[in-house]
Motif scaffolding. Structure first.
Motif, PDB file in Angstrom:
ATOM      1  N   HIS A 180       0.839  -1.220   0.000  1.00 39.05           N
ATOM      2  CA  HIS A 180       0.000   0.000   0.000  1.00 39.05           C
ATOM      3  C   HIS A 180       0.866   1.259   0.000  1.00 39.05           C
ATOM      4  O   HIS A 180       0.594   2.234   0.703  1.00 39.05           O
ATOM      5  N   SER A 181       1.935   1.229  -0.831  1.00 36.14           N
ATOM      6  CA  SER A 181       2.789   2.416  -0.886  1.00 36.14           C
ATOM      7  C   SER A 181       2.059   3.550  -1.604  1.00 36.14           C
ATOM      8  O   SER A 181       1.106   3.319  -2.360  1.00 36.14           O
ATOM      9  N   SER A 207       0.065  -9.936   6.437  1.00 32.65           N
ATOM     10  CA  SER A 207       0.978 -11.093   6.487  1.00 32.65           C
ATOM     11  C   SER A 207       1.214 -11.523   7.920  1.00 32.65           C
ATOM     12  O   SER A 207       1.171 -12.723   8.243  1.00 32.65           O
ATOM     13  N   GLY A 227       8.262  -6.103  -2.957  1.00 26.52           N
ATOM     14  CA  GLY A 227       9.719  -6.126  -2.981  1.00 26.52           C
ATOM     15  C   GLY A 227      10.244  -7.234  -2.082  1.00 26.52           C
ATOM     16  O   GLY A 227      11.201  -7.037  -1.338  1.00 26.52           O
ATOM     17  N   ARG A 228       9.582  -8.391  -2.155  1.00 24.03           N
ATOM     18  CA  ARG A 228      10.020  -9.560  -1.381  1.00 24.03           C
ATOM     19  C   ARG A 228       9.840 -10.818  -2.222  1.00 24.03           C
ATOM     20  O   ARG A 228       8.694 -11.210  -2.520  1.00 24.03           O
ATOM     21  N   ILE A 248      10.385  -6.082  -7.658  1.00 25.79           N
ATOM     22  CA  ILE A 248      11.707  -6.282  -8.269  1.00 25.79           C
ATOM     23  C   ILE A 248      12.653  -6.715  -7.147  1.00 25.79           C
ATOM     24  O   ILE A 248      12.818  -5.984  -6.163  1.00 25.79           O
ATOM     25  N   THR A 282       5.841   0.888 -17.680  1.00 27.89           N
ATOM     26  CA  THR A 282       5.906   2.034 -16.762  1.00 27.89           C
ATOM     27  C   THR A 282       6.562   3.244 -17.435  1.00 27.89           C
ATOM     28  O   THR A 282       6.048   4.360 -17.365  1.00 27.89           O
TER      29      THR A 282
HETATM   30  P1  NDP Z   1       7.506   0.256  -0.684  1.00 25.57           P
HETATM   31  O1  NDP Z   1       8.649  -0.337   0.070  1.00 25.57           O
HETATM   32  O2  NDP Z   1       7.247   1.703  -0.644  1.00 25.57           O
HETATM   33  O3  NDP Z   1       6.166  -0.490  -0.247  1.00 25.57           O
HETATM   34  C1  NDP Z   1       6.136  -1.876  -0.031  1.00 25.57           C
HETATM   35  C2  NDP Z   1       4.777  -2.249   0.489  1.00 25.57           C
HETATM   36  O4  NDP Z   1       4.782  -3.643   0.777  1.00 25.57           O
HETATM   37  C3  NDP Z   1       4.399  -1.529   1.775  1.00 25.57           C
HETATM   38  O5  NDP Z   1       3.066  -1.082   1.636  1.00 25.57           O
HETATM   39  C4  NDP Z   1       4.505  -2.624   2.832  1.00 25.57           C
HETATM   40  O6  NDP Z   1       3.534  -2.508   3.841  1.00 25.57           O
HETATM   41  C5  NDP Z   1       4.206  -3.861   2.056  1.00 25.57           C
HETATM   42  N1  NDP Z   1       4.796  -5.039   2.661  1.00 25.57           N
HETATM   43  C6  NDP Z   1       6.032  -5.185   3.192  1.00 25.57           C
HETATM   44  N2  NDP Z   1       6.221  -6.452   3.646  1.00 25.57           N
HETATM   45  C7  NDP Z   1       5.073  -7.093   3.397  1.00 25.57           C
HETATM   46  C8  NDP Z   1       4.630  -8.417   3.638  1.00 25.57           C
HETATM   47  N3  NDP Z   1       5.412  -9.324   4.216  1.00 25.57           N
HETATM   48  N4  NDP Z   1       3.371  -8.749   3.278  1.00 25.57           N
HETATM   49  C9  NDP Z   1       2.544  -7.847   2.688  1.00 25.57           C
HETATM   50  N5  NDP Z   1       2.904  -6.593   2.432  1.00 25.57           N
HETATM   51  C10 NDP Z   1       4.154  -6.214   2.774  1.00 25.57           C
HETATM   52  O7  NDP Z   1       7.739  -0.233  -2.184  1.00 25.57           O
HETATM   53  P2  NDP Z   1       7.147   0.319  -3.587  1.00 25.57           P
HETATM   54  O8  NDP Z   1       5.686   0.331  -3.563  1.00 25.57           O
HETATM   55  O9  NDP Z   1       7.891   1.514  -3.984  1.00 25.57           O
HETATM   56  O10 NDP Z   1       7.649  -0.852  -4.544  1.00 25.57           O
HETATM   57  C11 NDP Z   1       7.231  -2.193  -4.331  1.00 25.57           C
HETATM   58  C12 NDP Z   1       8.026  -3.106  -5.263  1.00 25.57           C
HETATM   59  O11 NDP Z   1       7.729  -2.749  -6.606  1.00 25.57           O
HETATM   60  C13 NDP Z   1       9.546  -2.992  -5.122  1.00 25.57           C
HETATM   61  O12 NDP Z   1      10.121  -4.255  -5.363  1.00 25.57           O
HETATM   62  C14 NDP Z   1       9.932  -2.034  -6.230  1.00 25.57           C
HETATM   63  O13 NDP Z   1      11.252  -2.235  -6.668  1.00 25.57           O
HETATM   64  C15 NDP Z   1       8.945  -2.428  -7.293  1.00 25.57           C
HETATM   65  N6  NDP Z   1       8.630  -1.365  -8.246  1.00 25.57           N
HETATM   66  C16 NDP Z   1       8.606  -1.688  -9.565  1.00 25.57           C
HETATM   67  C17 NDP Z   1       8.281  -0.738 -10.508  1.00 25.57           C
HETATM   68  C18 NDP Z   1       8.192  -1.142 -11.937  1.00 25.57           C
HETATM   69  O14 NDP Z   1       7.991  -0.302 -12.784  1.00 25.57           O
HETATM   70  N7  NDP Z   1       8.292  -2.416 -12.289  1.00 25.57           N
HETATM   71  C19 NDP Z   1       8.034   0.655 -10.141  1.00 25.57           C
HETATM   72  C20 NDP Z   1       7.964   0.877  -8.697  1.00 25.57           C
HETATM   73  C21 NDP Z   1       8.287  -0.112  -7.795  1.00 25.57           C
HETATM   74  P3  NDP Z   1       3.819  -1.653   5.192  1.00 25.57           P
HETATM   75  O15 NDP Z   1       4.030  -0.250   4.710  1.00 25.57           O
HETATM   76  O16 NDP Z   1       2.574  -1.839   5.950  1.00 25.57           O
HETATM   77  O17 NDP Z   1       5.060  -2.235   5.789  1.00 25.57           O
END
Ligand code: NDP
Length: 300
Positions: A180-181, A207, A227-228, A248, A282
């Motif tokens: 939920h970024s 989770s 990102g996991r 990624i 993108t």
């Molecule tokens: P952020 O780190 O800002 O957000 C990650 C989100 O994942 C947060 O909302 C977090 O929740 C949630 N999260 C973390 N751990 C867990 C878990 N175990 N279970 C469920 N939810 C979890 O990342 P971004 O949104 O910027 O990017 C996400 C991914 O997408 C990254 O790998 C990034 O590299 C990739 N990306 C790819 C792009 C593309 O064009 N292909 C462009 C932008 C990003 P909480 O905040 O509650 O911890």
């Protein structure tokens, strides 16, 4: 169950259930190229974007290089304004204000990551609302929330293009967004809601509560942006679901997403690979936003 219907919108025939981002990106690029050529005929000008890069972080440089290539293909005038990694934030802000005032500049974005002394949120909100290529300015996010949307954040826009390309009607479908970024998960959930999907947003607490599997298992449309690596197990995927993997991750010198691809693709109706899924689209969405800004600024 969702059937494979083909990338109807762009005339793409899907031979498998893989949503190929490069193919989709090419189709959209061709259509934008045509649009820019028509705009040039009408106005004698082409859209111009100036993107800022501070320091020489590898990821940002690679993204800028790919933007330049795509912009050149489409016919957009692209400039990369580079700043040294120790530049004070105030100086970048000054440069931004100049670009805001320059009528020949239609779009601006700031590459991330930025060095520690740079206050990214402050700078991002300093970009003129009408030139905000990434659609992440507070005003543009607010407009999106109200459905008055013309600039959509690029990654959520790319996800929606992939979903649209399947021709599946989202109305009443269960859409589950994991992550939920502010730049991906939140805006995406609004876009899915706009299409009348029933949207569930999962995050780290989902989770931790052990409930992620339950939500994923009932998703007709699953979008994962965490990102996991391997967060989403292949066997969790509902038969026929649309799976869009934004994540990624670098594992053993390879780039992988958040979904276990091999197993998930046996279950999914459609699935994006990583790399080659959301990423290539993108960058094209950024160009689309640049063209939209140009049209608005020229009352077209
Ligand atoms: P952020 O780190 O800002 O957000 C990650 C989100 O994942 C947060 O909302 C977090 O929740 C949630 N999260 C973390 N751990 C867990 C878990 N175990 N279970 C469920 N939810 C979890 O990342 P971004 O949104 O910027 O990017 C996400 C991914 O997408 C990254 O790998 C990034 O590299 C990739 N990306 C790819 C792009 C593309 O064009 N292909 C462009 C932008 C990003 P909480 O905040 O509650 O911890």
């Amino acid at each position: 169950m969702i059937n494979q219907a083909g990338h109807a919108q762009y005339g793409i025939n899907i031979m498998s259930n893989i949503l190929d981002g490069k193919v989709l990106a090419q189709k959209i690029k061709d259509s934008l190229k045509e649009e820019v050529s028509i705009l040039k005929e009408k106005t004698g000008k082409v859209p111009r974007m100036v993107n800022l890069i501070i320091g020489d972080q590898h990821g940002a440089c690679a993204y800028a290089k790919s933007q330049k290539k795509v912009a050149e293909y489409i016919g957009i005038d692209y400039e990369l304004a580079t700043f040294s990694k120790d530049i004070p934030c105030a100086e970048v802000k000054e440069a931004l204000i100049k670009l805001n005032k320059d009528p020949s500049v239609n779009g601006i974005m700031i590459h991330k990551p930025v060095p520690d002394q740079i206050d990214y949120p402050v700078l991002a909100n300093c970009v003129d609302v009408t030139k905000d290529l990434e659609g992440i300015n507070i005003v543009n996010i607010g407009k999106m929330m109200l459905g008055h949307t013309h600039i959509i954040p690029c990654t959520p826009a790319a996800v929606m293009e992939h979903i649209k390309s399947t021709s599946v009607d989202l109305k009443g479908k269960e859409a589950v967004v994991v992550g939920h970024s502010n730049i991906v998960g939140k805006p995406l959930s609004l876009l899915l809601l706009k299409e009348h999907a029933t949207v569930t947003v999962c995050h780290v607490a989902t989770s931790e509560a052990g409930k992620l599997i339950n939500h994923v298992q009932r998703a007709d449309i699953l979008v994962v942006a965490v990102g996991r690596a391997s967060l989403i197990k292949g066997e969790w995927i509902k038969k026929g679901a649309i799976v869009i993997d934004v994540g990624i991750n670098h594992v053993d010198n390879k780039i992988v997403g958040d979904v276990e691809f091999d197993k998930a693709s046996e279950q999914a109706g459609f699935i994006t690979p990583v790399p080659g899924g959301v990423g290539p689209v993108t960058v094209v969405m950024l160009m689309q936003n640049g063209i939209e800004s140009f049209k608005r600024q020229n009352s077209l």
